[in-house]
Design an enzyme around this catalytic site. Sequence first.
Site, PDB file in Angstrom:
ATOM      1  N   GLU A  91     -19.703 -25.917   7.811  1.00  0.00           N
ATOM      2  CA  GLU A  91     -20.475 -25.057   8.735  1.00  0.00           C
ATOM      3  C   GLU A  91     -20.134 -23.584   8.549  1.00  0.00           C
ATOM      4  O   GLU A  91     -20.995 -22.717   8.732  1.00  0.00           O
ATOM      5  CB  GLU A  91     -20.214 -25.417  10.221  1.00  0.00           C
ATOM      6  CG  GLU A  91     -20.529 -26.838  10.623  1.00  0.00           C
ATOM      7  CD  GLU A  91     -19.441 -27.831  10.212  1.00  0.00           C
ATOM      8  OE1 GLU A  91     -18.320 -27.745  10.765  1.00  0.00           O
ATOM      9  OE2 GLU A  91     -19.689 -28.666   9.321  1.00  0.00           O
ATOM     10  N   ALA A  95     -11.884 -13.089   4.312  1.00  0.00           N
ATOM     11  CA  ALA A  95     -11.915 -12.359   3.037  1.00  0.00           C
ATOM     12  C   ALA A  95     -13.211 -12.603   2.268  1.00  0.00           C
ATOM     13  O   ALA A  95     -13.549 -11.853   1.356  1.00  0.00           O
ATOM     14  CB  ALA A  95     -10.727 -12.783   2.182  1.00  0.00           C
ATOM     15  N   SER A  97       0.805  -1.229   0.000  1.00  0.00           N
ATOM     16  CA  SER A  97       0.000   0.000   0.000  1.00  0.00           C
ATOM     17  C   SER A  97       0.839   1.280   0.000  1.00  0.00           C
ATOM     18  O   SER A  97       0.503   2.219  -0.730  1.00  0.00           O
ATOM     19  CB  SER A  97      -0.985  -0.009   1.173  1.00  0.00           C
ATOM     20  OG  SER A  97      -1.925  -1.030   0.974  1.00  0.00           O
ATOM     21  N   TYR A 106      -2.269 -12.996  -4.905  1.00  0.00           N
ATOM     22  CA  TYR A 106      -1.475 -12.352  -5.955  1.00  0.00           C
ATOM     23  C   TYR A 106      -0.006 -12.737  -5.857  1.00  0.00           C
ATOM     24  O   TYR A 106       0.780 -12.406  -6.745  1.00  0.00           O
ATOM     25  CB  TYR A 106      -1.638 -10.827  -5.941  1.00  0.00           C
ATOM     26  CG  TYR A 106      -1.321 -10.176  -4.616  1.00  0.00           C
ATOM     27  CD1 TYR A 106      -2.330  -9.912  -3.700  1.00  0.00           C
ATOM     28  CD2 TYR A 106      -0.020  -9.820  -4.291  1.00  0.00           C
ATOM     29  CE1 TYR A 106      -2.046  -9.316  -2.494  1.00  0.00           C
ATOM     30  CE2 TYR A 106       0.273  -9.220  -3.087  1.00  0.00           C
ATOM     31  CZ  TYR A 106      -0.744  -8.976  -2.183  1.00  0.00           C
ATOM     32  OH  TYR A 106      -0.457  -8.387  -0.975  1.00  0.00           O
ATOM     33  N   ASP A 120     -12.432  -3.514   0.217  1.00  0.00           N
ATOM     34  CA  ASP A 120     -11.930  -4.782  -0.340  1.00  0.00           C
ATOM     35  C   ASP A 120     -12.843  -5.345  -1.433  1.00  0.00           C
ATOM     36  O   ASP A 120     -12.386  -5.692  -2.525  1.00  0.00           O
ATOM     37  CB  ASP A 120     -11.768  -5.844   0.761  1.00  0.00           C
ATOM     38  CG  ASP A 120     -10.572  -5.562   1.658  1.00  0.00           C
ATOM     39  OD1 ASP A 120      -9.583  -4.982   1.168  1.00  0.00           O
ATOM     40  OD2 ASP A 120     -10.629  -5.930   2.840  1.00  0.00           O
ATOM     41  N   GLY A 132     -14.119 -21.153  -0.202  1.00  0.00           N
ATOM     42  CA  GLY A 132     -13.593 -20.567   1.023  1.00  0.00           C
ATOM     43  C   GLY A 132     -14.666 -19.796   1.758  1.00  0.00           C
ATOM     44  O   GLY A 132     -15.651 -19.328   1.154  1.00  0.00           O
ATOM     45  N   THR A 145     -14.618 -26.555   5.599  1.00  0.00           N
ATOM     46  CA  THR A 145     -15.468 -26.706   6.780  1.00  0.00           C
ATOM     47  C   THR A 145     -16.855 -26.176   6.416  1.00  0.00           C
ATOM     48  O   THR A 145     -17.073 -24.969   6.351  1.00  0.00           O
ATOM     49  CB  THR A 145     -14.888 -25.898   7.968  1.00  0.00           C
ATOM     50  OG1 THR A 145     -13.494 -26.203   8.069  1.00  0.00           O
ATOM     51  CG2 THR A 145     -15.582 -26.222   9.272  1.00  0.00           C
ATOM     52  N   GLY A 192     -13.521 -17.791   4.777  1.00  0.00           N
ATOM     53  CA  GLY A 192     -12.728 -17.103   5.799  1.00  0.00           C
ATOM     54  C   GLY A 192     -13.058 -15.617   5.822  1.00  0.00           C
ATOM     55  O   GLY A 192     -14.053 -15.174   5.246  1.00  0.00           O
ATOM     56  N   LYS A 238      -8.893  -5.498  11.357  1.00  0.00           N
ATOM     57  CA  LYS A 238     -10.056  -5.005  10.608  1.00  0.00           C
ATOM     58  C   LYS A 238     -11.366  -5.033  11.399  1.00  0.00           C
ATOM     59  O   LYS A 238     -12.331  -4.371  11.022  1.00  0.00           O
ATOM     60  CB  LYS A 238     -10.243  -5.819   9.316  1.00  0.00           C
ATOM     61  CG  LYS A 238      -9.176  -5.561   8.276  1.00  0.00           C
ATOM     62  CD  LYS A 238      -9.492  -6.298   6.989  1.00  0.00           C
ATOM     63  CE  LYS A 238      -8.374  -6.122   5.985  1.00  0.00           C
ATOM     64  NZ  LYS A 238      -8.692  -6.714   4.672  1.00  0.00           N
TER      65      LYS A 238
HETATM   66  P1  ATR Z   1      -9.287 -15.695   7.694  1.00  0.00           P
HETATM   67  O1  ATR Z   1      -8.229 -15.218   8.635  1.00  0.00           O
HETATM   68  O2  ATR Z   1      -9.382 -14.927   6.434  1.00  0.00           O
HETATM   69  O3  ATR Z   1     -10.610 -15.988   8.303  1.00  0.00           O
HETATM   70  P2  ATR Z   1      -8.642 -18.430   7.565  1.00  0.00           P
HETATM   71  O4  ATR Z   1      -9.368 -18.726   8.821  1.00  0.00           O
HETATM   72  O5  ATR Z   1      -7.222 -18.814   7.428  1.00  0.00           O
HETATM   73  O6  ATR Z   1      -8.677 -16.970   7.111  1.00  0.00           O
HETATM   74  O7  ATR Z   1      -9.506 -19.117   6.425  1.00  0.00           O
HETATM   75  C1  ATR Z   1      -9.226 -18.949   5.120  1.00  0.00           C
HETATM   76  C2  ATR Z   1     -10.060 -19.901   4.293  1.00  0.00           C
HETATM   77  O8  ATR Z   1      -9.137 -20.754   3.640  1.00  0.00           O
HETATM   78  C3  ATR Z   1     -11.020 -20.808   5.039  1.00  0.00           C
HETATM   79  O9  ATR Z   1     -12.164 -20.938   4.221  1.00  0.00           O
HETATM   80  C4  ATR Z   1     -10.246 -22.124   5.117  1.00  0.00           C
HETATM   81  O10 ATR Z   1     -11.061 -23.256   5.197  1.00  0.00           O
HETATM   82  P3  ATR Z   1     -11.618 -23.774   6.626  1.00  0.00           P
HETATM   83  O11 ATR Z   1     -12.760 -22.878   6.953  1.00  0.00           O
HETATM   84  O12 ATR Z   1     -12.037 -25.156   6.397  1.00  0.00           O
HETATM   85  O13 ATR Z   1     -10.477 -23.644   7.582  1.00  0.00           O
HETATM   86  C5  ATR Z   1      -9.565 -22.099   3.791  1.00  0.00           C
HETATM   87  N1  ATR Z   1      -8.387 -22.949   3.671  1.00  0.00           N
HETATM   88  C6  ATR Z   1      -7.153 -22.722   4.145  1.00  0.00           C
HETATM   89  N2  ATR Z   1      -6.314 -23.701   3.757  1.00  0.00           N
HETATM   90  C7  ATR Z   1      -7.029 -24.557   2.998  1.00  0.00           C
HETATM   91  C8  ATR Z   1      -6.744 -25.772   2.298  1.00  0.00           C
HETATM   92  N3  ATR Z   1      -5.518 -26.284   2.299  1.00  0.00           N
HETATM   93  N4  ATR Z   1      -7.743 -26.377   1.630  1.00  0.00           N
HETATM   94  C9  ATR Z   1      -8.986 -25.867   1.621  1.00  0.00           C
HETATM   95  N5  ATR Z   1      -9.332 -24.719   2.251  1.00  0.00           N
HETATM   96  C10 ATR Z   1      -8.369 -24.081   2.936  1.00  0.00           C
END
Ligand code: ATR
Length: 281
Positions: free
Chosen positions: A160, A136, A23, A225, A108, A132, A158, A134, A72
């Site tokens: 859920e 983001a 940034s 990226y 974002d 995903g 996951t 998480g 954040k």
């Molecule tokens: P954040 O901090 O952004 O919440 P995070 O908890 O690391 O990030 O999660 C990022 C995402 O990447 C999640 O959807 C995670 O899946 P889980 O919810 O099952 O943990 C996903 N993720 C990370 N590594 C992965 C992998 N090797 N295969 C599939 N999904 C993955």
Amino acid sequence: MFEINGHTKQLAIIGWPVDHSFSPKMHNFISERMGNNYVYTALPVEPQNVKAAIEGVRALNIAGLNVTAPHKFEVMKYIDEIAPQAQKYGSVNTIVNRNGHLTGYNTDADGFYLSLERNGITAENKDILIIGAGGATKPLAVLLSEKNAKSITILNRTREKAQALADYVKDVNGFEIATEMKLSKYDIVINTTSAGMAPQLDKYPTDMDKLGFIGEGVCVVDMIYNPAETLFLRFARERGAKTLNGLGMLIGQGIVAYELFTDTKLSDDMFDVIASEVFGA
Ligand code: ATR
């Protein structure tokens, strides 16, 4: 470098760690280009110091902040106002100081969408698959649910967490998101996971056997990226899909933030100018 003098306004990014951030380079480039008297630095802020950092913004009359992981969510407690869209996104990555009144925004998802649009892609009437669930993913899912997508599916290791996100979007926007693949083909596939990025360079975000539909006519986006091409993007490119990495999102969120900081509108070509002159892309 433009002249820093008594009128120079200060912008910064806070995070922990923050030394890897692009940034400062990007914002200082824009200021120099535009002849705006701002300077932008990276400020490492330990998690227990977020409140003090925000008080410091007021005390020092810092004009604006970007906020990156892990702050954040925490910053939302200490600012004066949260823009309605950032409230929906559930996090803040940009704070603008207007005469001591701090307003939080999240650029974002808008940056992500700007990058899609710059590449001639919109969500309208598209079947979208997001991998995903998480941190983001939430702003992105909320935004896409407002862009007239035909359908949105969130697939997550996951399940859920995907369901919790779908419930959230239903709650804020009334849009039904699926958490399993019900279609044989999707128009846009987006990786929001960290699979494919160090230390998971050799990982795919999901079982790729499920993504056999990826090919010509499909747009595949990776939020990562670095590396510029993950295994996932390579898979998509080799099958003839249109591919985009996360650089566009990085540039897009910066442009939207800069416009908020300076209350100006940057010209349309700034996106490509930054891509080539700041990132050599
Ligand atoms: P954040 O901090 O952004 O919440 P995070 O908890 O690391 O990030 O999660 C990022 C995402 O990447 C999640 O959807 C995670 O899946 P889980 O919810 O099952 O943990 C996903 N993720 C990370 N590594 C992965 C992998 N090797 N295969 C599939 N999904 C993955």
